[in-house]
Design an enzyme around this catalytic site. Sequence first.
Site, PDB file in Angstrom:
ATOM      1  N   ASP A 182      34.097  42.608  31.140  1.00  0.00           N
ATOM      2  CA  ASP A 182      33.672  41.361  30.527  1.00  0.00           C
ATOM      3  C   ASP A 182      34.928  40.527  30.305  1.00  0.00           C
ATOM      4  O   ASP A 182      35.983  41.071  29.970  1.00  0.00           O
ATOM      5  CB  ASP A 182      32.944  41.618  29.207  1.00  0.00           C
ATOM      6  CG  ASP A 182      32.072  40.440  28.828  1.00  0.00           C
ATOM      7  OD1 ASP A 182      31.108  40.149  29.560  1.00  0.00           O
ATOM      8  OD2 ASP A 182      32.354  39.786  27.798  1.00  0.00           O
ATOM      9  N   ARG A 214      41.724  40.028  35.291  1.00  0.00           N
ATOM     10  CA  ARG A 214      40.896  41.103  35.856  1.00  0.00           C
ATOM     11  C   ARG A 214      41.746  42.019  36.719  1.00  0.00           C
ATOM     12  O   ARG A 214      41.623  43.233  36.675  1.00  0.00           O
ATOM     13  CB  ARG A 214      39.737  40.511  36.657  1.00  0.00           C
ATOM     14  CG  ARG A 214      38.609  41.500  36.903  1.00  0.00           C
ATOM     15  CD  ARG A 214      37.321  40.869  37.395  1.00  0.00           C
ATOM     16  NE  ARG A 214      37.539  39.600  38.012  1.00  0.00           N
ATOM     17  CZ  ARG A 214      37.312  38.432  37.423  1.00  0.00           C
ATOM     18  NH1 ARG A 214      36.810  38.387  36.211  1.00  0.00           N
ATOM     19  NH2 ARG A 214      37.570  37.296  38.031  1.00  0.00           N
TER      20      ARG A 214
HETATM   21  P1  IMP Z   1      32.388  37.694  33.292  1.00  0.00           P
HETATM   22  O1  IMP Z   1      32.377  38.469  32.027  1.00  0.00           O
HETATM   23  O2  IMP Z   1      33.353  38.226  34.302  1.00  0.00           O
HETATM   24  O3  IMP Z   1      31.025  37.440  33.847  1.00  0.00           O
HETATM   25  O4  IMP Z   1      32.992  36.263  32.938  1.00  0.00           O
HETATM   26  C1  IMP Z   1      32.365  35.388  32.018  1.00  0.00           C
HETATM   27  C2  IMP Z   1      32.739  33.966  32.365  1.00  0.00           C
HETATM   28  O5  IMP Z   1      34.160  33.787  32.223  1.00  0.00           O
HETATM   29  C3  IMP Z   1      32.426  33.561  33.804  1.00  0.00           C
HETATM   30  O6  IMP Z   1      31.120  33.069  33.926  1.00  0.00           O
HETATM   31  C4  IMP Z   1      33.445  32.462  34.041  1.00  0.00           C
HETATM   32  O7  IMP Z   1      33.004  31.245  33.504  1.00  0.00           O
HETATM   33  C5  IMP Z   1      34.651  32.930  33.239  1.00  0.00           C
HETATM   34  N1  IMP Z   1      35.569  33.708  34.104  1.00  0.00           N
HETATM   35  C6  IMP Z   1      35.646  35.052  34.219  1.00  0.00           C
HETATM   36  N2  IMP Z   1      36.602  35.406  35.082  1.00  0.00           N
HETATM   37  C7  IMP Z   1      37.137  34.239  35.526  1.00  0.00           C
HETATM   38  C8  IMP Z   1      38.163  33.963  36.450  1.00  0.00           C
HETATM   39  O8  IMP Z   1      38.813  34.829  37.068  1.00  0.00           O
HETATM   40  N3  IMP Z   1      38.427  32.652  36.641  1.00  0.00           N
HETATM   41  C9  IMP Z   1      37.758  31.651  36.015  1.00  0.00           C
HETATM   42  N4  IMP Z   1      36.782  31.870  35.157  1.00  0.00           N
HETATM   43  C10 IMP Z   1      36.474  33.159  34.906  1.00  0.00           C
END
Ligand code: IMP
Length: 193
Positions: A68, A177
Amino acid sequence: MKIVFATNNAHKLTEVQAILGPGFELVTPRSLGITEEIPEERPTIEGNASQKAHYLHDRTGLDCFADDTGLEVDALDGAPGVHSARYAGDGHDFEANNALLLRNLKGAGDRRARFRTVISLILDGEEHLFEGIIEGHIAQCPSGTEGFGYDPLFIPEGSAKTFAEMTPDEKNALSHRGRAVRKLADFLHNRSK
Ligand code: IMP
């Protein structure tokens, strides 16, 4: 080694598989017949990672991990944070999220921000957490077409480019990440020695 990764996002899957290497076969929830949305209802990034990993482990009994991520902006007291995906409302609309972020930062002198990823791994029934952080700041306007989400607005420390102006390899080398997944990879490689 087969391991379930709590995503059906092809972009993320490729990114993470490239870092883990060929010794690990990533399995998606969809390929196991899990088609419902995996719940993420906790108030923190680590809480959501943990909830998703536990959910999948309970459903499959297999080793699994979930990540997350949130963008934390200092001048906005850490927002959008755990609400990054739906900052401008339901629907995962990246452009609307970016527009709202720029509006909320209008006139702000302090544009410092960070991406933070937490991975929860459940291996042999035991949970392990890994964190990756990249510090940077929010640009005045979007630049670049690579990546996704807030990439066109995020300039990592020491760089003159946004994440969206970098190749996937350049971004992976620096990103939140990437850092969290490399910690996961080191842990898994050491365990399988
Ligand atoms: P998730 O938990 O990876 O789904 O990320 C949640 C939200 O954070 C995503 O919907 C993006 O808006 C933002 N996000 C996550 N990783 C990235 C990234 O590497 N670049 C830009 N936005 C990110």
